[in-house]
Design a protein around this motif. Structure first.
Motif, mmCIF file in Angstrom:
data_model
loop_
_atom_site.group_PDB
_atom_site.id
_atom_site.type_symbol
_atom_site.label_atom_id
_atom_site.label_comp_id
_atom_site.label_asym_id
_atom_site.label_seq_id
_atom_site.Cartn_x
_atom_site.Cartn_y
_atom_site.Cartn_z
ATOM 1 N N TRP A 162 0.853 -1.184 0.000
ATOM 2 C CA TRP A 162 0.000 0.000 0.000
ATOM 3 C C TRP A 162 0.892 1.238 0.000
ATOM 4 O O TRP A 162 2.085 1.165 0.305
ATOM 5 N N SER A 163 0.328 2.356 -0.362
ATOM 6 C CA SER A 163 1.094 3.602 -0.375
ATOM 7 C C SER A 163 0.157 4.783 -0.194
ATOM 8 O O SER A 163 -1.049 4.691 -0.431
ATOM 9 N N ARG A 164 0.735 5.900 0.237
ATOM 10 C CA ARG A 164 0.031 7.171 0.354
ATOM 11 C C ARG A 164 0.967 8.265 -0.142
ATOM 12 O O ARG A 164 1.937 8.608 0.523
ATOM 13 N N GLY A 165 0.702 8.758 -1.349
ATOM 14 C CA GLY A 165 1.504 9.859 -1.862
ATOM 15 C C GLY A 165 2.293 9.561 -3.118
ATOM 16 O O GLY A 165 3.140 10.362 -3.519
ATOM 17 N N LEU A 166 2.004 8.416 -3.768
ATOM 18 C CA LEU A 166 2.627 8.111 -5.050
ATOM 19 C C LEU A 166 1.657 8.428 -6.186
ATOM 20 O O LEU A 166 0.438 8.466 -5.994
ATOM 21 N N LYS A 167 2.180 8.638 -7.369
ATOM 22 C CA LYS A 167 1.333 8.929 -8.524
ATOM 23 C C LYS A 167 0.398 7.764 -8.806
ATOM 24 O O LYS A 167 -0.788 7.949 -9.086
ATOM 25 N N TRP A 168 0.939 6.545 -8.745
ATOM 26 C CA TRP A 168 0.128 5.340 -8.901
ATOM 27 C C TRP A 168 0.195 4.575 -7.581
ATOM 28 O O TRP A 168 1.200 3.926 -7.274
ATOM 29 N N GLU A 169 -0.869 4.680 -6.793
ATOM 30 C CA GLU A 169 -0.877 4.046 -5.478
ATOM 31 C C GLU A 169 -0.870 2.523 -5.616
ATOM 32 O O GLU A 169 -1.293 1.964 -6.640
ATOM 33 N N LEU A 170 -0.396 1.858 -4.578
ATOM 34 C CA LEU A 170 -0.152 0.417 -4.640
ATOM 35 C C LEU A 170 -1.254 -0.423 -3.999
ATOM 36 O O LEU A 170 -1.169 -1.652 -3.994
ATOM 37 N N ASP A 171 -2.302 0.219 -3.493
ATOM 38 C CA ASP A 171 -3.259 -0.456 -2.616
ATOM 39 C C ASP A 171 -4.012 -1.624 -3.258
ATOM 40 O O ASP A 171 -4.415 -2.557 -2.564
ATOM 41 N N THR A 172 -4.240 -1.593 -4.546
ATOM 42 C CA THR A 172 -5.041 -2.642 -5.191
ATOM 43 C C THR A 172 -4.196 -3.814 -5.686
ATOM 44 O O THR A 172 -4.731 -4.749 -6.283
ATOM 45 N N LEU A 173 -2.894 -3.786 -5.425
ATOM 46 C CA LEU A 173 -1.994 -4.783 -6.001
ATOM 47 C C LEU A 173 -1.797 -5.971 -5.065
ATOM 48 O O LEU A 173 -1.918 -5.862 -3.845
ATOM 49 N N PHE A 174 -1.483 -7.102 -5.655
ATOM 50 C CA PHE A 174 -1.105 -8.299 -4.907
ATOM 51 C C PHE A 174 -0.006 -8.975 -5.708
ATOM 52 O O PHE A 174 -0.249 -9.520 -6.784
ATOM 53 N N GLN A 176 3.089 -11.512 -6.578
ATOM 54 C CA GLN A 176 3.852 -12.738 -6.445
ATOM 55 C C GLN A 176 5.275 -12.455 -6.924
ATOM 56 O O GLN A 176 5.561 -11.402 -7.504
ATOM 57 N N ARG A 177 6.173 -13.414 -6.697
ATOM 58 C CA ARG A 177 7.525 -13.269 -7.228
ATOM 59 C C ARG A 177 7.463 -13.121 -8.738
ATOM 60 O O ARG A 177 6.724 -13.816 -9.422
ATOM 61 N N GLY A 178 8.253 -12.214 -9.262
ATOM 62 C CA GLY A 178 8.234 -11.919 -10.687
ATOM 63 C C GLY A 178 7.420 -10.684 -11.017
ATOM 64 O O GLY A 178 7.521 -10.142 -12.112
ATOM 65 N N SER A 179 6.602 -10.226 -10.060
ATOM 66 C CA SER A 179 5.860 -8.978 -10.240
ATOM 67 C C SER A 179 6.749 -7.806 -9.841
ATOM 68 O O SER A 179 7.749 -7.970 -9.150
ATOM 69 N N PHE A 180 6.374 -6.623 -10.255
ATOM 70 C CA PHE A 180 7.102 -5.428 -9.831
ATOM 71 C C PHE A 180 6.317 -4.191 -10.227
ATOM 72 O O PHE A 180 5.420 -4.235 -11.070
ATOM 73 N N GLY A 181 6.670 -3.092 -9.604
ATOM 74 C CA GLY A 181 6.119 -1.795 -9.964
ATOM 75 C C GLY A 181 7.277 -0.862 -10.251
ATOM 76 O O GLY A 181 7.976 -0.429 -9.334
ATOM 77 N N ILE A 182 7.508 -0.581 -11.506
ATOM 78 C CA ILE A 182 8.704 0.161 -11.903
ATOM 79 C C ILE A 182 8.325 1.545 -12.435
ATOM 80 O O ILE A 182 7.245 1.737 -12.997
ATOM 81 N N SER A 183 9.193 2.508 -12.203
ATOM 82 C CA SER A 183 9.037 3.880 -12.704
ATOM 83 C C SER A 183 7.747 4.541 -12.221
ATOM 84 O O SER A 183 7.048 5.204 -12.984
ATOM 85 N N ASN A 184 7.436 4.337 -10.942
ATOM 86 C CA ASN A 184 6.381 5.121 -10.309
ATOM 87 C C ASN A 184 6.951 6.506 -10.011
ATOM 88 O O ASN A 184 8.145 6.744 -10.211
ATOM 89 N N GLU A 185 6.125 7.420 -9.526
ATOM 90 C CA GLU A 185 6.600 8.767 -9.234
ATOM 91 C C GLU A 185 6.062 9.253 -7.896
ATOM 92 O O GLU A 185 4.956 8.880 -7.484
ATOM 93 N N VAL A 186 6.855 10.073 -7.236
ATOM 94 C CA VAL A 186 6.426 10.696 -5.993
ATOM 95 C C VAL A 186 5.446 11.825 -6.318
ATOM 96 O O VAL A 186 5.758 12.718 -7.111
ATOM 97 N N LYS A 187 4.255 11.766 -5.713
ATOM 98 C CA LYS A 187 3.229 12.785 -5.937
ATOM 99 C C LYS A 187 3.200 13.807 -4.809
ATOM 100 O O LYS A 187 2.900 14.983 -5.025
ATOM 101 N N GLU A 188 3.491 13.356 -3.579
ATOM 102 C CA GLU A 188 3.545 14.231 -2.412
ATOM 103 C C GLU A 188 4.928 14.105 -1.789
ATOM 104 O O GLU A 188 5.426 12.992 -1.610
ATOM 105 N N SER A 189 5.548 15.218 -1.451
ATOM 106 C CA SER A 189 6.942 15.195 -1.006
ATOM 107 C C SER A 189 7.154 14.349 0.248
ATOM 108 O O SER A 189 8.211 13.747 0.422
ATOM 109 N N CYS A 190 6.169 14.305 1.123
ATOM 110 C CA CYS A 190 6.215 13.410 2.284
ATOM 111 C C CYS A 190 5.190 12.305 2.052
ATOM 112 O O CYS A 190 3.994 12.590 1.916
ATOM 113 N N PHE A 191 5.639 11.067 1.978
ATOM 114 C CA PHE A 191 4.736 9.977 1.628
ATOM 115 C C PHE A 191 5.065 8.737 2.443
ATOM 116 O O PHE A 191 6.120 8.649 3.078
#
Length: 208
Positions: A162-174, A176-191
């Motif tokens: 999960w995340s709070r403050g990224l351009k693409w939040e992670l909350d809906t993800l699940f 497994q090995r081999g998955s990843f989230g690459i090249s996300n971006e910081v949306k709020e300076s404190c996150f």
């Protein structure tokens, strides 16, 4: 909590200073040519381990106390970094911070990333390519808006992030090995970023 700073072969963080500097209560262990890197940052080494086939200045080993240089045969089943990790654990350290390991051979780099799959793993890793943080519960960060960040699940268990403050939040993800989230971006300076289950590594790469 007893921390161990492991200085290893390869390139350290860019610049003359470290993101974290050892204190007098921390243990500093150099793996092979990691002693060259530690000295370059002005850090005193407590122990040096490895086969020392890549050390540049072997006279540095003479500055350590008797019994604090542990030499292994070059034909061994562990990397010098693995030996340093094992030594830190035997000394009673419960938090590992790795410095170095940037550049060089890709198999060495993959071996370092593989350490995060283990039960006893580094908490943070700083190298020339950027910074890696182990996320086991929740971590807070402060970075400029627009900074590129990436996440990879590690360990045996599936990861529910999960995340709070990224351009693409992670909350809906699940993941497994081999998955990843690459090249996300910081949306709020404190996150914040965390996991409901499993573990992951959070990477802040150096801008090219």
């Amino acid at each position: 909590m007893k921390r161990a700073f492991l200085f290893i072969g390869g390139e350290g963080p860019i610049g003359d200073t470290l993101p974290e500097f050892p204190t007098s209560s921390d243990m500093v262990i150099a793996a092979d040519s990691g002693i060259d890197l530690a000295v370059a940052y002005g850090v005193s080494v407590d122990y040096a381990v490895g086969d020392f086939d890549s050390i540049k200045n072997k006279s540095l080993l003479d500055t350590l106390e008797d019994g604090h240089v542990i030499i292994y045969d070059r034909d061994k089943d562990m990397t010098d970094t693995e030996i340093a990790v094992s030594h830190a654990r035997n000394l009673g350290c419960d938090e590992l911070i790795v410095i170095g390991g940037g550049g060089g051979r890709v198999d060495h780099l993959l071996a370092l990333f593989a350490l995060f799959d283990r039960d006893w793993t580094p908490k943070r890793w700083y190298a020339s390519f950027g910074s890696v943080f182990l996320i086991e519960k929740e971590n807070s960060f402060s970075l400029p808006v627009g900074t590129t960040v990436s996440c990879f699940p590690v360990g045996k268990q599936a990861c529910s992030p999960w995340s709070r403050g990224l351009k693409w939040e992670l909350d809906t993800l699940f993941w497994q090995r081999g998955s990843f989230g690459i090249s996300n971006e910081v949306k709020e300076s404190c996150f914040q970023i965390g996991v409901h289950s499993g573990r992951m590594i959070f990477i802040i790469p150096v801008d090219e």
